[in-house]
Scaffold this active site. Sequence first.
Site, PDB file in Angstrom:
ATOM      1  N   PRO A 117      -6.541 -38.906  -6.862  1.00  0.00           N
ATOM      2  CA  PRO A 117      -5.637 -38.548  -7.839  1.00  0.00           C
ATOM      3  C   PRO A 117      -4.160 -39.165  -7.349  1.00  0.00           C
ATOM      4  O   PRO A 117      -3.836 -39.319  -6.256  1.00  0.00           O
ATOM      5  CB  PRO A 117      -5.544 -37.171  -8.083  1.00  0.00           C
ATOM      6  CG  PRO A 117      -5.910 -36.491  -6.525  1.00  0.00           C
ATOM      7  CD  PRO A 117      -6.938 -37.621  -5.978  1.00  0.00           C
ATOM      8  N   ASN A 120      -1.998 -36.219  -5.246  1.00  0.00           N
ATOM      9  CA  ASN A 120      -2.277 -35.916  -3.714  1.00  0.00           C
ATOM     10  C   ASN A 120      -2.870 -37.413  -2.943  1.00  0.00           C
ATOM     11  O   ASN A 120      -3.832 -37.529  -2.837  1.00  0.00           O
ATOM     12  CB  ASN A 120      -3.154 -34.861  -3.529  1.00  0.00           C
ATOM     13  CG  ASN A 120      -2.451 -33.664  -4.058  1.00  0.00           C
ATOM     14  OD1 ASN A 120      -1.515 -33.179  -3.773  1.00  0.00           O
ATOM     15  ND2 ASN A 120      -3.351 -33.098  -5.070  1.00  0.00           N
ATOM     16  N   CYS A 251      -3.836 -28.344  -7.828  1.00  0.00           N
ATOM     17  CA  CYS A 251      -4.173 -27.750  -8.845  1.00  0.00           C
ATOM     18  C   CYS A 251      -4.530 -26.293  -8.719  1.00  0.00           C
ATOM     19  O   CYS A 251      -5.078 -25.705 -10.011  1.00  0.00           O
ATOM     20  CB  CYS A 251      -5.808 -28.548  -9.403  1.00  0.00           C
ATOM     21  SG  CYS A 251      -6.722 -28.697  -7.895  1.00  0.00           S
ATOM     22  N   LEU A 419     -11.884 -29.116  -4.721  1.00  0.00           N
ATOM     23  CA  LEU A 419     -12.024 -27.580  -4.960  1.00  0.00           C
ATOM     24  C   LEU A 419     -13.239 -27.479  -6.094  1.00  0.00           C
ATOM     25  O   LEU A 419     -12.588 -27.511  -7.360  1.00  0.00           O
ATOM     26  CB  LEU A 419     -11.086 -26.716  -5.180  1.00  0.00           C
ATOM     27  CG  LEU A 419      -9.762 -27.002  -4.400  1.00  0.00           C
ATOM     28  CD1 LEU A 419      -8.709 -26.230  -4.640  1.00  0.00           C
ATOM     29  CD2 LEU A 419     -10.331 -26.897  -2.765  1.00  0.00           C
TER      30      LEU A 419
END
Length: 494
Positions: A117, A120, A251, A419
Site C-alpha cells: 500500500p 506504509n 488501518c 492484519l
Amino acid sequence: MDNFDYDLQSVQETRNLARQAKLAQTQLGKFNCEQIDKIIRSMVKAAEENAVSLASLAVEETGFGKIEDKTFKNRFASTELYEFIKPMQTIGVIKEDKVNKVMEIAEPVGVLMGIIPSTNPTSTAIYNAIIAIKSRNGIVFSPHPSALKCTLQAARLMNDAAVAAGAPANIIGCISKPSMNATNELMKCDEVAMIIATGGSAMVKAAYSAGKPALGVGPGNVPAYIERTANISQAVKNIITSKTFDNGTICASEQSVIVEECIRDQVVEEFKRLGGYFMTPAETSQVAQKLFVRGHAMNAKMVGRSAKFIADNAGITIPAGTKVLLGEQQGVGEGYPLSYEKLTTVLAFYTVKDWEEACDLCIKLLHNGGVGHSLSIHTETPAMAMKFSEKPVFRILVNTPSTHGGVGLSTGLAPAFTLGCGTWGGSATSDNVTPLHLINIKRVAYGIKDCTENTTPSHSACEAQSSSSSSISEDQIMNVVNEVISLLKKRGDK
C-alpha cells in the site's frame, strides 16, 4: 513511450521477475536454519541503517505521514519483528508427537506476491520480505504507483542485503513499471504460489479472485469506546497518540470515539486539553467534503495529513497546536460521512446513554466498513471488556492505543503490518500474519492401531449368517407354538 508499449514492457518485466524469483526460491528452499538466520540478520541491519532515508523518501513521494513515525515503522518491521520470529521453527522437523507418532515437517510455500500500500510502502515491504525469507520463500512486490520509488528502494535494499549474506540472486523482486495489467499478470502467473494483499478492499478482492491462496487485509473502521469506569485522561492520551502516529495511516487506528453521557464533558475537556478540536456542524461538513471523493472513497490528498493541513484545505480556522479534528455524528452510513474509515487525523465523535447503546453503535460502525478488523475499549471493568469481546472483530484492544496495539507494538500480538480480518472481513486468516502462515506442513505418521484383526464383517459373511439363522426345522417351529398355547391356557385358568 505510449501506453501500449508501457503495458507490454510492464507485463514482460513481471513475468521475468516471477521466473527469476522461482529459480532463486528453488535454491533457497534447501537452506538450513543457520543460513536463513544469517540472511535475515543482514536484511535487518540494512533496514536499520536505511530506516530514516526510506522514511524520508516515502513522505517525499506520497505526502503521507511523518518521517519520524515512518522511521519507527521501518525499525519495527525489521528489528522488533526479528526478535519475535527468531525462535520460530520454519525449517525441517518443527513438531514431533512421540505418543501418537506424528512428525511435522515445514516446507516453503514457494514464490509470494506482495501487494504494497501507499500508506506504509517501505515498512510493509521490509516486513513482507523478512517473513518470506524466514519461511524460505521468494517474493515479488507489486508497489502502489504513487509510492513506486520508495517501495522499489526498500525491495532493492532487502534483496541486496539478502544476496550479500548468501541468498540466491533475485530472491526479492519488485515491479519497476507498475500497471493494473502487470499486477493482474503477477497474480495469475504459474510461478506465484500465494498472494499477500495489504491495501484497499478492491485490491484484496482481486487477490482472492485470482485463483490462488491469498492472505488479504480488509479496511479497518475502528470504534474506540470510552466506558464510564475508564481512566479518562489515559484513554484520551492513548487515542490521540494512536491517531497522530504517522498521521493515522495504519488501518488499526481509531476512526470513531464513543463516550457515555455521564462522562462526556470530562472526555471533551480532556481532548481539548491534549490538542483535540471539536468542529461545528458546518466545519464538519466542510472537512467531510474534502476528505472523500466518489462517495466514501478517501481523497488521496487528505490521507496521512496533519490536522492543520486538512483545516487549511477545508477553509476552517483551528487553534495552533491542534493534533486531531473531531466531528460529532448522530448516525452511521449515508448522511454521516465521518462514520466511514478516515486514514488521517480526523475522528467521528458519538455520545451514548450506556454500554448497551455503545455496543449497538460499535456493531453498526464495524459493518460500515471494518468488520473483522479491530475494536478499541477503555475500561477499568474486566467484565465489560469481555462483553465487547463478542463483537464481530478479531482484535479487541483494551486500554491501549489502537494503532500500536493492533500491530503488536503495545500488546502481545505478533508484530505485523498485515492484519487478517477472518471470514467476517473476507480474509483467509484472522491473525497478524507471521512466517508460520507462509509454510506448508507435511506429516509423517506411523501406524499406532492394528486394523487387520478388527475389520467389519464382509457382505458375504453377513449373508451366510442370515442364511444360517433362517434354517429352522418345522418341528422346532411347532414346539415353540405349543409352548405359547400352553402358557396362554395357564393364564386363562388363573
